[in-house]
Design an enzyme around this catalytic site. Structure first.
Site, mmCIF file in Angstrom:
data_model
loop_
_atom_site.group_PDB
_atom_site.id
_atom_site.type_symbol
_atom_site.label_atom_id
_atom_site.label_comp_id
_atom_site.label_asym_id
_atom_site.label_seq_id
_atom_site.Cartn_x
_atom_site.Cartn_y
_atom_site.Cartn_z
ATOM 1 N N GLY A 1 6.404 47.936 39.365
ATOM 2 C CA GLY A 1 5.198 47.128 39.351
ATOM 3 C C GLY A 1 4.148 47.903 40.116
ATOM 4 N N ALA B 1 3.071 49.088 45.166
ATOM 5 C CA ALA B 1 4.072 49.290 44.121
ATOM 6 C C ALA B 1 5.409 48.724 44.567
ATOM 7 C CB ALA B 1 4.213 50.784 43.801
ATOM 8 N N ASP B 2 6.219 48.392 43.596
ATOM 9 C CA ASP B 2 7.599 47.993 43.834
ATOM 10 C C ASP B 2 8.425 48.572 42.701
ATOM 11 O OD1 ASP B 2 9.352 46.206 45.582
ATOM 12 O OD2 ASP B 2 9.924 45.599 43.556
ATOM 13 N N THR B 3 9.544 49.219 43.024
ATOM 14 C CA THR B 3 10.352 49.906 42.023
ATOM 15 C C THR B 3 11.794 49.421 42.079
ATOM 16 O OG1 THR B 3 8.941 51.873 42.195
ATOM 17 C CG2 THR B 3 11.121 52.178 41.206
#
Length: 189
Positions: A103, A66-68
Protein backbone atom coordinates in the site's frame (compact mmCIF):
# COMPACT_ATOMS: atom_id res chain seq x y z
CA UNK A 1 7.31 22.60 1.70
CA UNK A 2 9.00 19.51 3.13
CA UNK A 3 8.93 15.87 2.18
CA UNK A 4 8.34 13.42 5.05
CA UNK A 5 8.80 9.66 4.96
CA UNK A 6 6.43 8.06 7.49
CA UNK A 7 8.59 4.98 8.00
CA UNK A 8 11.51 3.83 10.14
CA UNK A 9 12.51 1.24 7.53
CA UNK A 10 16.15 1.62 6.50
CA UNK A 11 15.27 0.02 3.15
CA UNK A 12 12.60 2.63 2.43
CA UNK A 13 14.95 5.45 3.41
CA UNK A 14 17.62 4.07 1.07
CA UNK A 15 15.18 3.63 -1.82
CA UNK A 16 13.69 7.11 -1.47
CA UNK A 17 17.19 8.59 -1.45
CA UNK A 18 17.89 6.79 -4.75
CA UNK A 19 15.44 9.04 -6.59
CA UNK A 20 17.35 12.11 -5.40
CA UNK A 21 14.80 13.54 -2.97
CA UNK A 22 15.63 15.30 0.29
CA UNK A 23 13.32 14.19 3.09
CA UNK A 24 12.93 13.82 6.83
CA UNK A 25 11.56 10.83 8.72
CA UNK A 26 8.52 10.94 11.00
CA UNK A 27 7.05 7.52 11.67
CA UNK A 28 4.20 7.81 14.13
CA UNK A 29 3.09 4.62 15.83
CA UNK A 30 0.15 3.01 14.05
CA UNK A 31 -1.52 -0.28 14.91
CA UNK A 32 -0.45 -2.48 11.99
CA UNK A 33 -2.87 -5.29 12.77
CA UNK A 34 -4.56 -6.44 9.59
CA UNK A 35 -8.17 -7.57 9.50
CA UNK A 36 -7.98 -11.23 8.38
CA UNK A 37 -11.52 -10.98 6.98
CA UNK A 38 -10.53 -8.24 4.52
CA UNK A 39 -8.58 -8.60 1.29
CA UNK A 40 -4.83 -7.97 1.86
CA UNK A 41 -4.87 -5.68 -1.20
CA UNK A 42 -7.27 -3.34 0.61
CA UNK A 43 -5.65 -3.75 4.01
CA UNK A 44 -2.18 -2.61 2.91
CA UNK A 45 -3.78 0.47 1.36
CA UNK A 46 -5.67 1.17 4.59
CA UNK A 47 -2.52 0.82 6.69
CA UNK A 48 -0.46 3.08 4.42
CA UNK A 49 -3.21 5.69 4.60
CA UNK A 50 -3.28 5.45 8.42
CA UNK A 51 0.50 5.89 8.55
CA UNK A 52 0.32 8.93 6.28
CA UNK A 53 -2.43 10.47 8.42
CA UNK A 54 -0.49 9.89 11.65
CA UNK A 55 2.73 11.58 10.50
CA UNK A 56 3.30 15.06 11.85
CA UNK A 57 3.13 17.34 8.84
CA UNK A 58 2.29 20.93 8.08
CA UNK A 59 -0.29 21.89 5.44
CA UNK A 60 2.40 22.36 2.77
CA UNK A 61 4.35 19.20 3.63
CA UNK A 62 4.09 16.03 1.58
CA UNK A 63 4.01 12.69 3.41
CA UNK A 64 4.95 9.31 1.94
CA UNK A 65 3.77 6.16 3.69
CA UNK A 66 3.86 2.49 2.75
CA UNK A 67 2.98 -0.92 4.11
CA UNK A 68 4.23 -4.15 2.52
CA UNK A 69 3.08 -7.74 2.97
CA UNK A 70 3.79 -11.11 1.41
CA UNK A 71 0.68 -13.07 0.43
CA UNK A 72 0.70 -16.82 -0.20
CA UNK A 73 -2.58 -18.40 -1.33
CA UNK A 74 -4.53 -15.48 0.14
CA UNK A 75 -2.77 -15.69 3.52
CA UNK A 76 -0.64 -12.79 4.72
CA UNK A 77 2.85 -13.76 5.82
CA UNK A 78 4.02 -11.02 8.15
CA UNK A 79 7.34 -10.84 9.95
CA UNK A 80 8.24 -14.24 11.40
CA UNK A 81 8.05 -14.91 15.12
CA UNK A 82 11.58 -16.19 15.58
CA UNK A 83 13.76 -18.60 13.63
CA UNK A 84 11.20 -21.44 13.60
CA UNK A 85 8.57 -19.12 12.14
CA UNK A 86 11.01 -17.96 9.47
CA UNK A 87 11.89 -21.53 8.51
CA UNK A 88 8.19 -22.44 8.32
CA UNK A 89 7.48 -19.49 5.98
CA UNK A 90 10.44 -20.28 3.74
CA UNK A 91 9.40 -23.94 3.45
CA UNK A 92 5.91 -22.75 2.46
CA UNK A 93 7.35 -20.39 -0.21
CA UNK A 94 9.80 -22.96 -1.60
CA UNK A 95 9.08 -23.89 -5.22
CA UNK A 96 5.97 -21.67 -5.27
CA UNK A 97 4.83 -18.27 -6.40
CA UNK A 98 3.42 -15.60 -4.13
CA UNK A 99 2.50 -11.93 -4.21
CA UNK A 100 4.12 -8.95 -2.58
CA UNK A 101 1.64 -6.13 -1.99
CA UNK A 102 2.53 -2.60 -0.95
CA UNK A 103 0.00 0.00 0.00
CA UNK A 104 1.45 3.36 -0.99
CA UNK A 105 0.04 6.71 0.10
CA UNK A 106 1.09 10.29 -0.56
CA UNK A 107 -0.64 13.02 1.45
CA UNK A 108 -0.38 16.78 1.13
CA UNK A 109 -2.67 18.67 3.46
CA UNK A 110 -6.12 17.13 3.08
CA UNK A 111 -5.37 15.63 -0.35
CA UNK A 112 -4.51 11.93 -0.44
CA UNK A 113 -3.29 9.78 -3.32
CA UNK A 114 -3.11 6.05 -2.70
CA UNK A 115 -2.61 2.79 -4.57
CA UNK A 116 -1.63 -0.82 -4.02
CA UNK A 117 1.28 -2.23 -6.01
CA UNK A 118 1.41 -5.99 -6.58
CA UNK A 119 4.42 -8.01 -7.69
CA UNK A 120 4.29 -11.74 -8.31
CA UNK A 121 7.43 -13.61 -7.21
CA UNK A 122 8.46 -17.19 -7.98
CA UNK A 123 10.86 -19.04 -5.65
CA UNK A 124 12.87 -22.02 -6.83
CA UNK A 125 12.76 -25.14 -4.67
CA UNK A 126 14.86 -24.57 -1.55
CA UNK A 127 16.71 -27.29 0.33
CA UNK A 128 16.34 -27.68 4.07
CA UNK A 129 20.04 -26.87 4.44
CA UNK A 130 19.63 -23.60 2.49
CA UNK A 131 16.69 -22.57 4.60
CA UNK A 132 18.54 -23.38 7.83
CA UNK A 133 21.62 -21.42 6.71
CA UNK A 134 19.52 -18.44 5.67
CA UNK A 135 17.60 -18.42 8.93
CA UNK A 136 20.89 -18.71 10.86
CA UNK A 137 22.13 -15.57 9.08
CA UNK A 138 19.43 -13.60 10.92
CA UNK A 139 18.43 -11.77 7.76
CA UNK A 140 14.85 -13.07 7.47
CA UNK A 141 13.81 -12.32 11.04
CA UNK A 142 12.68 -8.71 10.50
CA UNK A 143 11.17 -9.05 7.03
CA UNK A 144 7.66 -9.78 5.82
CA UNK A 145 7.56 -13.29 4.37
CA UNK A 146 10.91 -14.04 6.05
CA UNK A 147 13.09 -12.92 3.15
CA UNK A 148 14.80 -9.91 1.64
CA UNK A 149 15.16 -10.04 -2.15
CA UNK A 150 17.96 -7.46 -1.93
CA UNK A 151 20.05 -9.68 0.37
CA UNK A 152 21.04 -13.31 0.62
CA UNK A 153 17.63 -14.47 -0.60
CA UNK A 154 18.28 -12.95 -4.02
CA UNK A 155 19.31 -16.44 -5.18
CA UNK A 156 15.89 -17.85 -4.20
CA UNK A 157 13.97 -15.82 -6.79
CA UNK A 158 13.60 -17.47 -10.19
CA UNK A 159 11.62 -14.58 -11.65
CA UNK A 160 9.17 -11.86 -10.87
CA UNK A 161 6.38 -10.01 -12.60
CA UNK A 162 6.06 -6.41 -11.45
CA UNK A 163 8.13 -3.81 -9.66
CA UNK A 164 11.34 -5.17 -8.07
CA UNK A 165 11.44 -2.22 -5.66
CA UNK A 166 7.96 -3.14 -4.46
CA UNK A 167 9.44 -6.42 -3.20
CA UNK A 168 12.15 -4.45 -1.38
CA UNK A 169 9.41 -2.34 0.24
CA UNK A 170 8.85 0.88 -1.73
CA UNK A 171 7.57 0.75 -5.34
CA UNK A 172 9.50 3.66 -6.83
CA UNK A 173 7.88 4.07 -10.25
CA UNK A 174 4.32 4.36 -8.87
CA UNK A 175 5.64 6.55 -6.04
CA UNK A 176 7.11 9.07 -8.47
CA UNK A 177 3.74 9.24 -10.22
CA UNK A 178 1.92 9.94 -6.95
CA UNK A 179 4.50 12.54 -5.91
CA UNK A 180 4.09 14.39 -9.20
CA UNK A 181 0.29 14.38 -8.70
CA UNK A 182 0.96 16.00 -5.31
CA UNK A 183 3.09 18.70 -6.96
CA UNK A 184 6.51 17.34 -5.93
CA UNK A 185 9.21 17.67 -8.57
CA UNK A 186 11.24 14.54 -9.24
CA UNK A 187 14.22 14.83 -11.59
CA UNK A 188 13.25 18.40 -12.42
CA UNK A 189 9.67 17.67 -13.49
Amino acid sequence: MGLILASQSPRRRELLARVGLAFTVDAAGVDETMDPDRDPFDEVARLSQAKAAAAGAGPDDTVIAADTVVVLDGTVLGKPKGPDGAAHMLHALSGRDHQVMSGLTVRRGEQVWSLTAVTRVWFRALSGAEIAAYVASGEPLDKAGAYGIQGLAASFVERLDGDYYNVVGLPLCPLVGLLRQAGVEVLGC
